[in-house]
Write an enzyme that holds these catalytic residues in place. Structure first.
Site, mmCIF file in Angstrom:
data_model
loop_
_atom_site.group_PDB
_atom_site.id
_atom_site.type_symbol
_atom_site.label_atom_id
_atom_site.label_comp_id
_atom_site.label_asym_id
_atom_site.label_seq_id
_atom_site.Cartn_x
_atom_site.Cartn_y
_atom_site.Cartn_z
ATOM 1 C CD1 TRP A 101 6.613 7.457 2.470
ATOM 2 C CD2 TRP A 101 4.618 6.544 2.043
ATOM 3 N NE1 TRP A 101 5.964 8.271 1.567
ATOM 4 C CE2 TRP A 101 4.747 7.737 1.282
ATOM 5 C CE3 TRP A 101 3.445 5.810 1.943
ATOM 6 C CZ2 TRP A 101 3.734 8.195 0.436
ATOM 7 C CZ3 TRP A 101 2.430 6.260 1.101
ATOM 8 C CH2 TRP A 101 2.585 7.439 0.358
ATOM 9 C CG ASP A 171 8.043 1.292 0.389
ATOM 10 O OD1 ASP A 171 8.447 1.503 -0.774
ATOM 11 O OD2 ASP A 171 7.115 1.939 0.920
ATOM 12 C CE LYS A 195 7.367 8.762 -4.386
ATOM 13 N NZ LYS A 195 6.816 7.839 -3.400
HETATM 14 C C1 LIG Z 1 5.686 7.371 -2.729
HETATM 15 C C2 LIG Z 1 5.846 6.269 -1.744
HETATM 16 C C3 LIG Z 1 4.841 5.322 -1.531
HETATM 17 C C4 LIG Z 1 3.481 5.386 -2.216
HETATM 18 O O1 LIG Z 1 3.589 5.138 -3.552
HETATM 19 P P1 LIG Z 1 2.246 5.045 -4.451
HETATM 20 O O2 LIG Z 1 2.817 4.593 -5.740
HETATM 21 O O3 LIG Z 1 1.655 6.403 -4.492
HETATM 22 O O4 LIG Z 1 1.356 4.051 -3.832
HETATM 23 C C5 LIG Z 1 5.075 4.302 -0.630
HETATM 24 N N1 LIG Z 1 6.242 4.214 0.027
HETATM 25 C C6 LIG Z 1 7.234 5.116 -0.138
HETATM 26 C C7 LIG Z 1 8.509 4.962 0.615
HETATM 27 C C8 LIG Z 1 7.064 6.168 -1.041
HETATM 28 O O5 LIG Z 1 8.049 7.060 -1.209
#
Ligand SMILES: *Cc1c(COP(=O)(O)O)cnc(C)c1O
Length: 362
Positions: A101, A171, A195
């Protein structure tokens, strides 16, 4: 009949109590005769739902007054572009590379300006995080970006890094609300909902007010934080139903005792699972350096790839779903977000032990 445990990395399990409440309210929210999905986002009913959700999130995370909370669309991935568009201000940015990521965030930011990767875990196959002393930080960077929890690799940075006065952008998609965080240490926190917050379609941005209003001139209006901050995330139609479910999740978290209680529970769940892996005599293995093991996403391997299909099939039959690892990494991965109760992890561990007993001697 009890539902199976869903260890999916995302979209992920939601608390059963939240699903049950949403079901009760599905056709008729609070005597309005409407589903939340059918309400005007500007009406008083949805406005109340939206404001309550924000208030509960602010309470859970103790968000200081000088931060805006935005409920946006486009997932965490859209933020990979939105962040440099709004925060670079013609300067450069520092990024820490701890896995898949972070790499995606870096690749996107590079389209908008000069990006300095302060350190990378690539040489160690992202099984650890380079020591802070080795990071090549730029004290004049417009911001420093990192990924506190790498969902795919299963690497988590448990303390907020010290980068001086440079605003920290993080993030938190897969670890937000799993424990308390000191929001005042951050310039911007973002998290896709699917999540640990609610249904996909929503991304939450918590941004310090002084960082709003500096987007580069050609920034699309929908990608400018100022637009959404000035309109309480209602410049256009927000993802109303996801926002409502997120609000139910926040209420549920408060009822569990808030983030201190979740932190204790999540640590306990993670300890149980890692202890089972480490105690398996090498049958199961997790490659991540112990100080950086994720509380939320636990990848592990079996002694032979040939066993993986059987493991997944039998786990599914035992009511333990979605344990396959990410297609890039392979192996297994158990995502044990807030909505997975302690008992779910215990059942997984019992299953793993029984599976090992059957297959070890072969
Ligand atoms: C799932 C995830 C993403 C991507 O999320 P989307 O909503 O599909 O764009 C980005 N960063 C992390 C750490 C993630 O777990």
């Amino acid at each position: 009949m009890s539902r199976p445990y869903n260890f999916s990395a995302g979209p992920a399990a939601l608390p059963e109590a939240v699903l049950a409440q949403a079901q009760t309210e599905f056709m008729d929210w609070n005597g309005t005769g409407m589903s939340v999905m059918e309400m005007s986002h500007r009406g008083k009913d949805f406005t109340a739902i939206a404001q309550q959700a924000e208030a509960d999130l602010r309470e859970l995370l103790s968000i200081p007054k000088n931060y805006k909370v935005l409920f946006l669309q486009g997932g965490a991935s859209a933020q990979f572009s939105v962040i440099p568009l709004n925060l670079l201000r013609g300067g450069t940015a520092d990024y820490l590379d701890t896995g898949i990521w972070s790499q995606k965030a870096i690749a996107e930011a590079q389209r908008y300006g000069k990006i300095n990767v302060v350190a990378s875990g690539a040489a160690d196959k992202y099984t650890t995080v380079p020591a802070r002393e080795t990071w090549q930080c730029n004290p004049n960077a417009s911001y420093f970006h990192y990924t506190p929890n790498e969902t795919i690799n299963g690497v988590e940075i448990h303390d907020v890094p010290d980068v001086g006065d440079v605003p920290i952008v993080a993030d938190f998609s897969s670890t937000i609300l799993s424990r308390p965080i000191d929001v005042s240490k951050f310039g911007l926190i973002y998290a896709g909902a699917q999540k640990n917050i609610g249904p996909a379609g929503l991304v939450i941005v918590i941004i310090r007010e002084d960082l709003i209003g500096h987007a580069q001139p050609d920034t699309p209006v929908m990608l400018d934080y100022k637009t959404h901050a000035e309109h309480d995330s209602m410049y256009n139609t927000p993802p109303t139903y996801s926002w409502y479910i997120a609000g139910l999740v926040f209420k549920w978290l408060k009822a569990q005792g808030g983030l201190n209680a979740m932190s204790a529970l999540n640590q306990c769940k993670a300890n149980t699972l890692y202890a089972a892996i480490d105690g398996s005599g090498g049958f199961y293995r997790n490659p991540i350096a112990i100080p950086y093991r994720s509380w939320m996403n636990v990848p592990f391997t079996l002694p032979a790839e040939a066993l993986e299909k059987q493991f997944l099939q039998q786990a599914t039959q035992a009511g333990l779903l979605n344990l396959a690892g990410h297609r890039i990494i392979g192996g297994m991965r158990a995502s044990i977000y807030n909505a997975i109760p302690e008992h779910g992890v215990q059942e997984l561990v019992q299953f793993m032990q029984a599976f090992q007993a059957l297959h070890q001697s072969l």
